[in-house]
Scaffold this motif. Sequence first.
Motif, PDB file in Angstrom:
ATOM      1  N   GLN A 241       0.741  -1.300   0.095  1.00  0.00           N
ATOM      2  CA  GLN A 241       0.233   0.100   0.107  1.00  0.00           C
ATOM      3  C   GLN A 241       0.838   1.274   0.297  1.00  0.00           C
ATOM      4  N   GLN A 242       1.705   1.676   0.881  1.00  0.00           N
ATOM      5  CA  GLN A 242       2.794   2.551   0.575  1.00  0.00           C
ATOM      6  C   GLN A 242       3.645   2.608  -0.424  1.00  0.00           C
ATOM      7  N   SER A 243       3.595   1.828  -1.299  1.00  0.00           N
ATOM      8  CA  SER A 243       4.487   1.562  -2.206  1.00  0.00           C
ATOM      9  C   SER A 243       3.536   2.067  -3.174  1.00  0.00           C
ATOM     10  N   VAL A 244       2.672   1.931  -3.249  1.00  0.00           N
ATOM     11  CA  VAL A 244       1.507   1.877  -4.377  1.00  0.00           C
ATOM     12  C   VAL A 244       1.270   3.624  -4.669  1.00  0.00           C
ATOM     13  N   ALA A 245       1.072   4.387  -2.819  1.00  0.00           N
ATOM     14  CA  ALA A 245       0.580   5.892  -2.576  1.00  0.00           C
ATOM     15  C   ALA A 245       2.240   6.578  -3.133  1.00  0.00           C
ATOM     16  N   ARG A 246       3.038   6.227  -2.642  1.00  0.00           N
ATOM     17  CA  ARG A 246       4.582   6.547  -2.832  1.00  0.00           C
ATOM     18  C   ARG A 246       4.467   6.382  -4.544  1.00  0.00           C
ATOM     19  N   ARG A 247       4.364   5.582  -5.083  1.00  0.00           N
ATOM     20  CA  ARG A 247       4.379   6.092  -6.912  1.00  0.00           C
ATOM     21  C   ARG A 247       3.181   6.785  -7.633  1.00  0.00           C
ATOM     22  N   ILE A 248       2.285   7.081  -6.964  1.00  0.00           N
ATOM     23  CA  ILE A 248       1.254   8.077  -7.150  1.00  0.00           C
ATOM     24  C   ILE A 248       1.254   9.535  -6.688  1.00  0.00           C
ATOM     25  N   GLU A 249       2.066   9.498  -5.540  1.00  0.00           N
ATOM     26  CA  GLU A 249       2.326  11.303  -5.031  1.00  0.00           C
ATOM     27  C   GLU A 249       3.727  11.453  -6.213  1.00  0.00           C
ATOM     28  N   SER A 250       4.470  10.628  -6.444  1.00  0.00           N
ATOM     29  CA  SER A 250       6.139  11.110  -7.151  1.00  0.00           C
ATOM     30  C   SER A 250       5.646  11.540  -8.716  1.00  0.00           C
ATOM     31  N   ILE A 251       4.573  10.812  -9.229  1.00  0.00           N
ATOM     32  CA  ILE A 251       4.172  10.813 -10.421  1.00  0.00           C
ATOM     33  C   ILE A 251       2.702  12.433 -11.064  1.00  0.00           C
ATOM     34  N   ILE A 252       2.592  12.858  -9.507  1.00  0.00           N
ATOM     35  CA  ILE A 252       1.650  14.044  -9.145  1.00  0.00           C
ATOM     36  C   ILE A 252       2.135  15.643  -8.866  1.00  0.00           C
ATOM     37  N   THR A 253       3.163  15.150  -8.071  1.00  0.00           N
ATOM     38  CA  THR A 253       3.754  15.691  -7.396  1.00  0.00           C
ATOM     39  C   THR A 253       4.435  17.107  -7.863  1.00  0.00           C
ATOM     40  N   PRO A 254       5.302  16.361  -9.831  1.00  0.00           N
ATOM     41  CA  PRO A 254       5.529  17.612 -10.272  1.00  0.00           C
ATOM     42  C   PRO A 254       4.644  17.912 -10.728  1.00  0.00           C
ATOM     43  N   ILE A 255       3.521  18.129 -11.326  1.00  0.00           N
ATOM     44  CA  ILE A 255       1.894  19.133 -11.775  1.00  0.00           C
ATOM     45  C   ILE A 255       1.661  20.275 -10.949  1.00  0.00           C
ATOM     46  N   VAL A 256       1.232  19.601  -9.919  1.00  0.00           N
ATOM     47  CA  VAL A 256       0.331  19.890  -8.743  1.00  0.00           C
ATOM     48  C   VAL A 256       1.569  20.775  -7.777  1.00  0.00           C
ATOM     49  N   GLY A 257       2.918  20.225  -7.765  1.00  0.00           N
ATOM     50  CA  GLY A 257       3.799  21.174  -6.754  1.00  0.00           C
ATOM     51  C   GLY A 257       3.919  20.401  -5.636  1.00  0.00           C
ATOM     52  N   PRO A 258       5.154  20.121  -4.312  1.00  0.00           N
ATOM     53  CA  PRO A 258       5.382  19.628  -3.230  1.00  0.00           C
ATOM     54  C   PRO A 258       4.189  19.886  -2.395  1.00  0.00           C
ATOM     55  N   GLY A 259       3.672  19.165  -1.644  1.00  0.00           N
ATOM     56  CA  GLY A 259       2.927  19.450  -0.568  1.00  0.00           C
ATOM     57  C   GLY A 259       1.544  19.568  -1.027  1.00  0.00           C
ATOM     58  N   ASN A 260       1.238  18.957  -2.137  1.00  0.00           N
ATOM     59  CA  ASN A 260      -0.429  19.540  -2.454  1.00  0.00           C
ATOM     60  C   ASN A 260      -0.664  18.200  -2.894  1.00  0.00           C
ATOM     61  N   VAL A 261      -0.715  17.272  -2.627  1.00  0.00           N
ATOM     62  CA  VAL A 261      -1.264  16.247  -2.702  1.00  0.00           C
ATOM     63  C   VAL A 261      -0.814  14.654  -2.332  1.00  0.00           C
ATOM     64  N   ARG A 262      -1.976  14.449  -1.988  1.00  0.00           N
ATOM     65  CA  ARG A 262      -1.854  13.135  -0.679  1.00  0.00           C
ATOM     66  C   ARG A 262      -2.388  12.183  -0.983  1.00  0.00           C
ATOM     67  N   ALA A 263      -2.013  10.365  -1.113  1.00  0.00           N
ATOM     68  CA  ALA A 263      -2.484   9.624  -1.719  1.00  0.00           C
ATOM     69  C   ALA A 263      -2.368   8.337  -0.906  1.00  0.00           C
ATOM     70  N   GLU A 264      -3.724   7.388  -0.755  1.00  0.00           N
ATOM     71  CA  GLU A 264      -3.442   5.929   0.138  1.00  0.00           C
ATOM     72  C   GLU A 264      -4.668   5.250  -0.593  1.00  0.00           C
ATOM     73  N   ALA A 265      -3.585   3.812  -0.628  1.00  0.00           N
ATOM     74  CA  ALA A 265      -3.935   2.899  -0.753  1.00  0.00           C
ATOM     75  C   ALA A 265      -4.071   1.797   0.229  1.00  0.00           C
ATOM     76  N   THR A 266      -5.740   1.318  -0.254  1.00  0.00           N
ATOM     77  CA  THR A 266      -5.658  -0.244   0.234  1.00  0.00           C
ATOM     78  C   THR A 266      -5.817  -1.063  -0.566  1.00  0.00           C
ATOM     79  N   ALA A 267      -5.138  -2.451  -0.031  1.00  0.00           N
ATOM     80  CA  ALA A 267      -5.175  -3.731  -1.373  1.00  0.00           C
ATOM     81  C   ALA A 267      -5.605  -4.495  -0.698  1.00  0.00           C
TER      82      ALA A 267
END
Length: 542
Positions: A241-267
């Motif tokens: 779950q943490q790996s999925v959340a980190r991948r999502i945040e790492s790919i969205i952060t360059p678009i919206v800026g650091p600290g502007n996205v939060r992701a959580e995953a349930t597997a």
Amino acid sequence: MAGEMVVPANVMDLTRTPGGRRLMLMLGAAATVAVMAAVWMWGSQPEYRVLFSNFSDRDGGAIVAELEKMGVPYKYAEGGGAVLVPADKVHDARLKLASQGLPKGGNVGFELMENQKLGSSQFVEQVNFQRAMEGELARSIESVSAVQAARVHLAIPKSSIFVSEQKAPTASVLLNLHPGRPLDTQQVSAIVHLVASSVPELSTKNVTVVDQNGNLLSESGKPGMTPGLDASQIKYVQELQQSVARRIESIITPIVGPGNVRAEATADVDFSRSEQAVESYKPNQTPDAMVIRSQQTSEAVNGAAAAGGVPGALSNQPPAPATAPITPQAQANASASATSPATNTRKDATVNYEVDKTIQYVQQGMGGLKRLNVAVVVNYRKTIGQDGKVSMAALSDAEKAQITDLVKEAMGFNAERGDSVNVVNTPFASAEKEEIPEVPLWKQPSTLQMGKDAGRYLLIGLALLFIYLRALKPMMKKISEIQPAPLPAPQGALPHGAGTDTMALPPGQRSYQDNLSRAQKLASEDPRVVANIVKTWVDKND
């Protein structure tokens, strides 16, 4: 006078001579130095820290004996439950004591076998061996970081030659854990296998582990219990779950800026293991694809010779002339029918074709992902107007769709699996900055320590000043005020008042030339006094 030291009479007699006064001054100085040294040593005592605590009485006695041999000062604390040594000698003392196996922890190990007495019975030897085994196992279990103390009980039955009377050994382990440091299932299983592997014929099912609160820690390993996720499986799910959340945040952060996205995953992970065998039959598609597996053909002929002709007189008459043209084929058929008897022929054929069959074996491993749900929250976009003011604006539908597509790609979205993605665009609530009050200078730890040190040295200085003002200075003043007793005047000496201004001074305070000039003056003015003095010296020598 109040506050002044009273000098005894014998001291007054001793201070009448220059040597006595010098001796008193030396004694006073020595006493003052001794007192000052004592005050300084009291003020500069080293800081003591804990060397060992929570040890048995036997270990405490051995530790104290070794500290005395090493010359390390020590003292007790907590009612004798801890040994304190100077802070600069804690690590050195621990290493030296550890080289000698101290502290032993109160558990008796195989060193118990070294004290065996000659003539011990087999029962005593067996008991001592079992005690040594329990102590060694307890020491090994105490090496686990979360275990503070351990105690092991072994129940080893007596061996028997009869199979029906043989009993399996059992073991019980009591653990005293550190506060706030529980054992997980994997660690409990490790302790169980450690004990079972150390005792012959001991099974892991016969090992019971209990903590200091009476909780049965080895219950999950007993048969018949409802299986659940162990620590390794829970850790795998969390890491996934943490790996999925980190991948999502790492790919969205360059678009919206650091600290502007939060992701959580349930597997939803399937840890069950299944095997499946499938055997399927299908009809043949075309006749050309049919393959003959086996073919069987049989032919049977049945018949016998029969009487020809027509019974009666006609059969004895010659045949009538032919009415049809005779051909070679007809003639042959006629001759064959005339000469061959009647027969019955039967033919059977059996053909077996191959059937289209598929056999498939499927084995599904553990840890398969059954479903993945992802929730993403994106902050409003920060914009700066022409007037320089900062404002927050929502993302457009195209931008949200773009972010949703990126999230699906990053998580490995699978619609057939039932995965779901939810992307929400909303302004983040700004956290209120906690204002930490600045610690005043007089409350800072460094300042407090500096104040303690300064106060200690100030106290030492005041004590030394008090000793000087109340003891040393009055003594020196008394000594300086004491005058030596006047020497008895010889016969014929000058009357009182004659030359007293020079003779009243002590000899040590007059120079040689001063004494010589005064003697010459006395001899010229009154020769009889000089003669009487010389006469007195001669009489004393006789």
